[in-house]
Design a protein around this motif. Structure first.
Motif, PDB file in Angstrom:
ATOM      1  N   GLU A  24     -22.117   0.011 -36.282  1.00 30.41           N
ATOM      2  CA  GLU A  24     -21.572   1.093 -35.083  1.00 30.41           C
ATOM      3  C   GLU A  24     -20.119   0.645 -34.758  1.00 30.41           C
ATOM      4  OE1 GLU A  24     -25.378   2.651 -32.772  1.00 30.41           O
ATOM      5  OE2 GLU A  24     -24.546   0.843 -32.207  1.00 30.41           O
ATOM      6  N   LEU A  25     -20.014  -0.582 -34.464  1.00 32.60           N
ATOM      7  CA  LEU A  25     -18.692  -1.224 -34.303  1.00 32.60           C
ATOM      8  C   LEU A  25     -17.549  -1.073 -35.349  1.00 32.60           C
ATOM      9  CD1 LEU A  25     -17.384  -3.076 -31.766  1.00 32.60           C
ATOM     10  CD2 LEU A  25     -17.695  -4.841 -33.522  1.00 32.60           C
ATOM     11  N   ASP A  26     -17.982  -1.150 -36.677  1.00 30.14           N
ATOM     12  CA  ASP A  26     -17.031  -0.667 -37.571  1.00 30.14           C
ATOM     13  C   ASP A  26     -16.764   0.676 -37.658  1.00 30.14           C
ATOM     14  OD1 ASP A  26     -16.960  -3.468 -38.427  1.00 30.14           O
ATOM     15  OD2 ASP A  26     -18.341  -3.232 -40.082  1.00 30.14           O
ATOM     16  N   TYR A  27     -17.760   1.541 -37.625  1.00 31.89           N
ATOM     17  CA  TYR A  27     -17.538   2.995 -37.369  1.00 31.89           C
ATOM     18  C   TYR A  27     -16.496   3.486 -36.182  1.00 31.89           C
ATOM     19  CZ  TYR A  27     -18.428   7.999 -36.356  1.00 31.89           C
ATOM     20  OH  TYR A  27     -18.246   9.186 -36.104  1.00 31.89           O
ATOM     21  N   PHE A  28     -16.778   2.995 -35.241  1.00 30.30           N
ATOM     22  CA  PHE A  28     -16.085   3.402 -34.255  1.00 30.30           C
ATOM     23  C   PHE A  28     -14.671   2.701 -34.106  1.00 30.30           C
ATOM     24  CE2 PHE A  28     -20.031   4.411 -31.608  1.00 30.30           C
ATOM     25  CZ  PHE A  28     -19.717   5.753 -31.327  1.00 30.30           C
ATOM     26  N   SER A  87      -5.586   1.620 -28.301  1.00 28.23           N
ATOM     27  CA  SER A  87      -5.215   0.222 -28.549  1.00 28.23           C
ATOM     28  C   SER A  87      -6.084  -0.884 -27.748  1.00 28.23           C
ATOM     29  CB  SER A  87      -3.652   0.227 -28.035  1.00 28.23           C
ATOM     30  OG  SER A  87      -2.898   0.923 -28.908  1.00 28.23           O
ATOM     31  N   PHE A  88      -6.270  -0.489 -26.407  1.00 31.19           N
ATOM     32  CA  PHE A  88      -7.007  -1.350 -25.586  1.00 31.19           C
ATOM     33  C   PHE A  88      -8.302  -1.815 -26.125  1.00 31.19           C
ATOM     34  CE2 PHE A  88      -4.151  -0.286 -21.863  1.00 31.19           C
ATOM     35  CZ  PHE A  88      -3.446  -1.425 -21.955  1.00 31.19           C
ATOM     36  N   ILE A  89      -9.005  -0.584 -26.741  1.00 32.64           N
ATOM     37  CA  ILE A  89     -10.455  -0.781 -26.894  1.00 32.64           C
ATOM     38  C   ILE A  89     -10.563  -1.258 -28.272  1.00 32.64           C
ATOM     39  CG2 ILE A  89     -10.921   1.458 -28.199  1.00 32.64           C
ATOM     40  CD1 ILE A  89     -13.621   1.496 -26.461  1.00 32.64           C
ATOM     41  N   MET A  90      -9.477  -1.266 -29.402  1.00 30.09           N
ATOM     42  CA  MET A  90      -9.441  -1.919 -30.557  1.00 30.09           C
ATOM     43  C   MET A  90      -9.053  -3.261 -30.329  1.00 30.09           C
ATOM     44  SD  MET A  90     -10.297   0.025 -32.738  1.00 30.09           S
ATOM     45  CE  MET A  90      -9.535  -0.579 -34.491  1.00 30.09           C
ATOM     46  N   ILE A  91      -8.529  -3.903 -29.446  1.00 27.23           N
ATOM     47  CA  ILE A  91      -8.376  -5.153 -29.281  1.00 27.23           C
ATOM     48  C   ILE A  91      -9.471  -5.802 -28.448  1.00 27.23           C
ATOM     49  CG2 ILE A  91      -6.804  -6.878 -27.926  1.00 27.23           C
ATOM     50  CD1 ILE A  91      -4.487  -5.024 -28.343  1.00 27.23           C
ATOM     51  N   TYR A  92      -9.993  -5.291 -27.352  1.00 30.89           N
ATOM     52  CA  TYR A  92     -10.757  -5.885 -26.597  1.00 30.89           C
ATOM     53  C   TYR A  92     -12.363  -5.799 -26.893  1.00 30.89           C
ATOM     54  CZ  TYR A  92      -7.226  -6.827 -23.216  1.00 30.89           C
ATOM     55  OH  TYR A  92      -6.109  -7.111 -22.792  1.00 30.89           O
ATOM     56  N   ALA A  93     -12.816  -4.693 -27.549  1.00 31.59           N
ATOM     57  CA  ALA A  93     -14.101  -4.569 -28.116  1.00 31.59           C
ATOM     58  C   ALA A  93     -14.606  -5.422 -29.199  1.00 31.59           C
ATOM     59  CB  ALA A  93     -14.520  -3.178 -28.343  1.00 31.59           C
ATOM     60  N   SER A 104     -23.549  -9.572 -26.022  1.00 30.34           N
ATOM     61  CA  SER A 104     -22.108  -8.918 -26.099  1.00 30.34           C
ATOM     62  C   SER A 104     -21.788  -7.904 -26.879  1.00 30.34           C
ATOM     63  CB  SER A 104     -20.896  -9.821 -25.972  1.00 30.34           C
ATOM     64  OG  SER A 104     -21.202 -10.582 -27.096  1.00 30.34           O
ATOM     65  N   MET A 105     -22.442  -8.027 -28.117  1.00 33.67           N
ATOM     66  CA  MET A 105     -22.130  -6.854 -29.245  1.00 33.67           C
ATOM     67  C   MET A 105     -22.732  -5.613 -28.758  1.00 33.67           C
ATOM     68  SD  MET A 105     -21.447  -6.386 -32.402  1.00 33.67           S
ATOM     69  CE  MET A 105     -21.629  -7.608 -33.391  1.00 33.67           C
ATOM     70  N   MET A 112     -17.615   1.275 -26.418  1.00 33.75           N
ATOM     71  CA  MET A 112     -16.857   2.192 -27.196  1.00 33.75           C
ATOM     72  C   MET A 112     -17.357   3.506 -27.102  1.00 33.75           C
ATOM     73  SD  MET A 112     -16.244  -0.097 -30.513  1.00 33.75           S
ATOM     74  CE  MET A 112     -14.524   0.088 -31.119  1.00 33.75           C
ATOM     75  N   ILE A 113     -18.732   3.720 -27.003  1.00 34.35           N
ATOM     76  CA  ILE A 113     -19.350   4.987 -27.048  1.00 34.35           C
ATOM     77  C   ILE A 113     -18.788   5.643 -25.742  1.00 34.35           C
ATOM     78  CG2 ILE A 113     -21.654   6.162 -26.691  1.00 34.35           C
ATOM     79  CD1 ILE A 113     -22.767   4.122 -28.532  1.00 34.35           C
ATOM     80  N   LEU A 114     -18.796   4.871 -24.686  1.00 37.55           N
ATOM     81  CA  LEU A 114     -18.326   5.769 -23.450  1.00 37.55           C
ATOM     82  C   LEU A 114     -16.852   5.739 -23.225  1.00 37.55           C
ATOM     83  CD1 LEU A 114     -19.983   3.332 -20.759  1.00 37.55           C
ATOM     84  CD2 LEU A 114     -20.584   5.482 -21.190  1.00 37.55           C
ATOM     85  N   GLU A 115     -15.994   5.284 -23.885  1.00 40.82           N
ATOM     86  CA  GLU A 115     -14.639   5.524 -24.160  1.00 40.82           C
ATOM     87  C   GLU A 115     -14.371   6.734 -25.329  1.00 40.82           C
ATOM     88  OE1 GLU A 115     -11.986   4.399 -22.241  1.00 40.82           O
ATOM     89  OE2 GLU A 115     -13.739   3.407 -21.139  1.00 40.82           O
ATOM     90  N   HIS A 116     -15.305   7.022 -26.052  1.00 40.05           N
ATOM     91  CA  HIS A 116     -14.870   7.700 -27.180  1.00 40.05           C
ATOM     92  C   HIS A 116     -14.772   9.260 -26.753  1.00 40.05           C
ATOM     93  CE1 HIS A 116     -16.095  10.515 -30.466  1.00 40.05           C
ATOM     94  NE2 HIS A 116     -15.293   9.823 -31.179  1.00 40.05           N
ATOM     95  N   GLN A 117     -15.393   9.656 -25.497  1.00 36.59           N
ATOM     96  CA  GLN A 117     -15.267  11.117 -25.250  1.00 36.59           C
ATOM     97  C   GLN A 117     -13.771  11.105 -24.622  1.00 36.59           C
ATOM     98  OE1 GLN A 117     -18.039  12.088 -21.972  1.00 36.59           O
ATOM     99  NE2 GLN A 117     -17.273  14.177 -21.984  1.00 36.59           N
ATOM    100  N   GLN A 118     -13.369  10.223 -23.816  1.00 38.68           N
ATOM    101  CA  GLN A 118     -11.953  10.424 -23.218  1.00 38.68           C
ATOM    102  C   GLN A 118     -10.967  10.375 -24.248  1.00 38.68           C
ATOM    103  OE1 GLN A 118     -10.549   7.891 -19.870  1.00 38.68           O
ATOM    104  NE2 GLN A 118     -10.852   6.132 -21.173  1.00 38.68           N
TER     105      GLN A 118
END
Length: 134
Positions: A24-28, A87-93, A104-105, A112-118
């Motif tokens: 899932e992490l790789d997909y997002f 950029s933020f999510i690709m660095i911090y997640a 933490s995974m 990432m799922i929550l941020e995907h909508q916005q």
């Protein structure tokens, strides 16, 4: 012996769950990378378009010029928002998933799922406003 087998089963189940979360992490990550790349291309095209508009003849109607500048500004705002969030999510997640505490995974993937909508909304806003008058 039964207790050891039960522990082994629980550990194998957790490893399988971690593999799913990693997928899932790789997909997002790949989805957000695509959004960021396309938003950067749109922002570059808009910036290039600003230079082209300044050399256009003066007989273009005012409402058309105003519509162009307004939709270009909206597209640029959406594009920058999309770029900043991805950029933020690709660095911090991935950093949270790798170096975070136990669980933490799962937190990283849920974030990432929550941020995907916005991010998707800002990406669609970029494409729609870019295509309107550009």
């Amino acid at each position: 012996m039964l207790k050891a087998e039960q522990g082994l089963l629980a550990q194998n189940t957790n490893q399988q769950l971690l593999k799913i979360r990693q997928s899932e992490l790789d997909y997002f990550s790949s989805v957000f990378n695509g959004y960021a790349f396309q938003a950067a291309l749109v922002a570059g095209s808009i910036t290039n378009g600003f230079e082209q508009v300044l050399t256009q003849p003066a007989d273009i109607p005012r409402w058309l010029k105003s519509g162009y500048w307004i939709t270009s500004a909206i597209a640029m705002v959406f594009s920058i928002h999309c770029l900043a969030c991805t950029s933020f999510i690709m660095i911090y997640a991935p950093g949270l998933a790798l170096r975070g505490p136990l669980g933490s995974m799962t937190r990283a993937v849920k974030g990432m799922i929550l941020e995907h909508q916005q991010i998707f909304i800002s990406y669609v806003g970029t494409v729609v406003s870019f295509g309107k008058y550009s």
